[in-house]
Scaffold this motif. Sequence first.
Motif, PDB file in Angstrom:
ATOM      1  N   THR A  42     -57.571   6.043  -0.766  1.00  0.00           N
ATOM      2  CA  THR A  42     -58.140   6.794   0.354  1.00  0.00           C
ATOM      3  C   THR A  42     -57.043   7.437   1.196  1.00  0.00           C
ATOM      4  N   ASP A  43     -55.994   6.678   1.477  1.00  0.00           N
ATOM      5  CA  ASP A  43     -54.872   7.250   2.232  1.00  0.00           C
ATOM      6  C   ASP A  43     -54.240   8.428   1.485  1.00  0.00           C
ATOM      7  N   ARG A  44     -54.169   8.314   0.183  1.00  0.00           N
ATOM      8  CA  ARG A  44     -53.467   9.337  -0.589  1.00  0.00           C
ATOM      9  C   ARG A  44     -54.300  10.600  -0.797  1.00  0.00           C
ATOM     10  N   PHE A  45     -55.593  10.427  -1.101  1.00  0.00           N
ATOM     11  CA  PHE A  45     -56.411  11.576  -1.483  1.00  0.00           C
ATOM     12  C   PHE A  45     -57.448  11.974  -0.432  1.00  0.00           C
ATOM     13  N   GLY A  46     -57.687  11.152   0.578  1.00  0.00           N
ATOM     14  CA  GLY A  46     -58.646  11.486   1.619  1.00  0.00           C
ATOM     15  C   GLY A  46     -59.992  10.805   1.415  1.00  0.00           C
ATOM     16  N   GLN A  47     -60.656  10.551   2.524  1.00  0.00           N
ATOM     17  CA  GLN A  47     -61.924   9.825   2.488  1.00  0.00           C
ATOM     18  C   GLN A  47     -63.024  10.618   1.786  1.00  0.00           C
ATOM     19  N   SER A  48     -63.072  11.904   2.016  1.00  0.00           N
ATOM     20  CA  SER A  48     -64.162  12.708   1.463  1.00  0.00           C
ATOM     21  C   SER A  48     -64.111  12.788  -0.062  1.00  0.00           C
ATOM     22  N   ARG A  49     -62.925  12.585  -0.647  1.00  0.00           N
ATOM     23  CA  ARG A  49     -62.812  12.617  -2.109  1.00  0.00           C
ATOM     24  C   ARG A  49     -63.025  11.238  -2.723  1.00  0.00           C
ATOM     25  N   ILE A  50     -62.702  10.180  -2.012  1.00  0.00           N
ATOM     26  CA  ILE A  50     -62.789   8.828  -2.573  1.00  0.00           C
ATOM     27  C   ILE A  50     -64.169   8.210  -2.372  1.00  0.00           C
ATOM     28  N   LEU A  51     -64.821   8.523  -1.248  1.00  0.00           N
ATOM     29  CA  LEU A  51     -66.095   7.869  -0.944  1.00  0.00           C
ATOM     30  C   LEU A  51     -67.199   8.143  -1.966  1.00  0.00           C
ATOM     31  N   LEU A 153     -77.989   0.648   2.634  1.00  0.00           N
ATOM     32  CA  LEU A 153     -77.284   0.905   3.893  1.00  0.00           C
ATOM     33  C   LEU A 153     -75.826   1.277   3.624  1.00  0.00           C
ATOM     34  N   SER A 154     -75.190   0.584   2.675  1.00  0.00           N
ATOM     35  CA  SER A 154     -73.801   0.907   2.337  1.00  0.00           C
ATOM     36  C   SER A 154     -73.685   2.321   1.793  1.00  0.00           C
ATOM     37  N   VAL A 155     -74.603   2.687   0.901  1.00  0.00           N
ATOM     38  CA  VAL A 155     -74.562   4.019   0.304  1.00  0.00           C
ATOM     39  C   VAL A 155     -74.852   5.086   1.354  1.00  0.00           C
ATOM     40  N   ALA A 156     -75.873   4.843   2.196  1.00  0.00           N
ATOM     41  CA  ALA A 156     -76.211   5.829   3.226  1.00  0.00           C
ATOM     42  C   ALA A 156     -75.070   6.008   4.217  1.00  0.00           C
ATOM     43  N   GLY A 157     -74.457   4.897   4.634  1.00  0.00           N
ATOM     44  CA  GLY A 157     -73.324   5.007   5.552  1.00  0.00           C
ATOM     45  C   GLY A 157     -72.153   5.744   4.935  1.00  0.00           C
ATOM     46  N   SER A 158     -71.907   5.490   3.651  1.00  0.00           N
ATOM     47  CA  SER A 158     -70.815   6.181   2.965  1.00  0.00           C
ATOM     48  C   SER A 158     -71.072   7.682   2.884  1.00  0.00           C
ATOM     49  N   LEU A 159     -72.307   8.045   2.590  1.00  0.00           N
ATOM     50  CA  LEU A 159     -72.643   9.465   2.495  1.00  0.00           C
ATOM     51  C   LEU A 159     -72.462  10.159   3.837  1.00  0.00           C
ATOM     52  N   LEU A 160     -72.897   9.518   4.902  1.00  0.00           N
ATOM     53  CA  LEU A 160     -72.745  10.113   6.236  1.00  0.00           C
ATOM     54  C   LEU A 160     -71.278  10.279   6.593  1.00  0.00           C
ATOM     55  N   LEU A 161     -70.481   9.265   6.275  1.00  0.00           N
ATOM     56  CA  LEU A 161     -69.057   9.338   6.594  1.00  0.00           C
ATOM     57  C   LEU A 161     -68.360  10.406   5.752  1.00  0.00           C
ATOM     58  N   ALA A 162     -68.731  10.479   4.475  1.00  0.00           N
ATOM     59  CA  ALA A 162     -68.125  11.496   3.614  1.00  0.00           C
ATOM     60  C   ALA A 162     -68.489  12.906   4.062  1.00  0.00           C
ATOM     61  N   ALA A 163     -69.712  13.065   4.585  1.00  0.00           N
ATOM     62  CA  ALA A 163     -70.162  14.391   5.019  1.00  0.00           C
ATOM     63  C   ALA A 163     -69.506  14.819   6.329  1.00  0.00           C
ATOM     64  N   ALA A 164     -69.051  13.868   7.130  1.00  0.00           N
ATOM     65  CA  ALA A 164     -68.439  14.185   8.426  1.00  0.00           C
ATOM     66  C   ALA A 164     -66.966  14.524   8.229  1.00  0.00           C
ATOM     67  N   ARG A 165     -66.706  15.652   7.603  1.00  0.00           N
ATOM     68  CA  ARG A 165     -65.331  16.039   7.290  1.00  0.00           C
ATOM     69  C   ARG A 165     -64.516  16.369   8.538  1.00  0.00           C
ATOM     70  N   GLY A 166     -65.190  16.731   9.618  1.00  0.00           N
ATOM     71  CA  GLY A 166     -64.467  17.120  10.819  1.00  0.00           C
ATOM     72  C   GLY A 166     -63.661  16.006  11.446  1.00  0.00           C
ATOM     73  N   SER A 167     -64.000  14.749  11.163  1.00  0.00           N
ATOM     74  CA  SER A 167     -63.255  13.633  11.749  1.00  0.00           C
ATOM     75  C   SER A 167     -62.366  12.929  10.746  1.00  0.00           C
ATOM     76  N   ALA A 168     -62.355  13.386   9.501  1.00  0.00           N
ATOM     77  CA  ALA A 168     -61.568  12.727   8.463  1.00  0.00           C
ATOM     78  C   ALA A 168     -60.095  13.080   8.593  1.00  0.00           C
ATOM     79  N   PRO A 169     -59.192  12.094   8.585  1.00  0.00           N
ATOM     80  CA  PRO A 169     -57.760  12.410   8.645  1.00  0.00           C
ATOM     81  C   PRO A 169     -57.303  13.088   7.371  1.00  0.00           C
ATOM     82  N   ALA A 170     -56.266  13.904   7.490  1.00  0.00           N
ATOM     83  CA  ALA A 170     -55.731  14.596   6.322  1.00  0.00           C
ATOM     84  C   ALA A 170     -55.129  13.589   5.354  1.00  0.00           C
ATOM     85  N   PRO A 171     -55.262  13.814   4.056  1.00  0.00           N
ATOM     86  CA  PRO A 171     -54.660  12.900   3.075  1.00  0.00           C
ATOM     87  C   PRO A 171     -53.149  12.823   3.236  1.00  0.00           C
TER      88      PRO A 171
END
Length: 391
Positions: A42-51, A153-171
């Motif tokens: 996740t640190d290397r490639f980013g949350q939106s790609r790993i989730l 719940l885990s899957v739904a939370g992951s999808l919401l977090l992956a979709a929120a790209r505006g708050s994701a740190p850069a890889p």
Amino acid sequence: MTGLSLVCLVHSHTGSFLTAGQVSAAFAVAEALAAPQLARLTDRFGQSRILPPALLAHALTVAALVCLVTSGARNALPALGGALVGAGIPQLGAMSATRWAALLRPNRAAELPTAFALESLSNTAAYLVGPATVSALAAAGHPVAGTTVAASLSVAGSLLLAAARGSAPAPAARSTPHATSRSLLHGALFILIGLNLAIGVYFGALQVSVTAFVVEHHAPGTAAPILAVSTRSGLLTGRLYGLRRRRATPAMQLPIATGALMLATWLLLTAGSPLQLGWMAVLTGATIPPLVALFSQLTESTAHPSVLTQAFSWPGSASAAASASAAAASGWAIDTLGPRGSFALTATAATATTLHSLTGLRLLHPPTSRPTPPKPAPHDRRAPRTRNHSR
């Protein structure tokens, strides 16, 4: 929710607590081992790609385990399924904490304690509602539903977090291409891992201790209210902690918080009735959310931004592994010394947190200068090019 739901699911179809315990242990160990590796990616490639692939793997492994158990699979297959579920579970807590650091550290660092207190309150509320939901579904004869709800719940939370790209740190691969995992190898992280090991023993031993105590006093129905009241007191103190700004650094606050937990847990040994135990459990529960928030602040302030998700993941894995081991150790202590033997294990773990925080006080102070965490990726893309301005 997932770990408890697996126990309910396996026991309801096999009638064996041994098999259920093996599946639960395989789940806990696999999660503890795999979580830091997932965090590294996740640190290397980013949350939106790993989730997305992580949550797909989690959903498939949960479905496979449910099929194995309900079809009557024996031997090591259910335990293998539990290990796969643990290895693929999304590490939403570490990812969420990393996002707070990326959003607030550049210009609003003073608000980080409030953000981590909010995280702690969310976790406390989840621990209050989640296990009760799973237990109620299992008691009503729907153990598969409990596992399904937890996975959903885990899957739904992951999808919401992956979709929120505006708050994701850069890889880190893009923002700091030469950073490596060696940035994790520092004394402060080892201190935090040790603290989380001890607090994991506290969590794992407390529930077993309370249950054994009320059963010994012929009031088994009071275990759930006692644990619920303990958690609710934590919701109050966590909110109060987040509302105030403190001059003392998190490293200086830590011995005070761990000392309060130590005193409260030793008081548990003096309880003579379920009512007295309830009052003392209120005190122990009140110390936990501020302590968890301090752990997050110290992790964020001492870890390099390029490995921050890993830094949050390792202590969490240590806590989960210790909690699973402490549950088994508590059973031995209860059989040998009675419920107070298990309370002594809880108090010893709390004492270890105090001693460990004192010995690591110097290492836990943040460096005088530290790199700024990579800003959220979309903002980096939208920023004007410096080359054009210089022209």
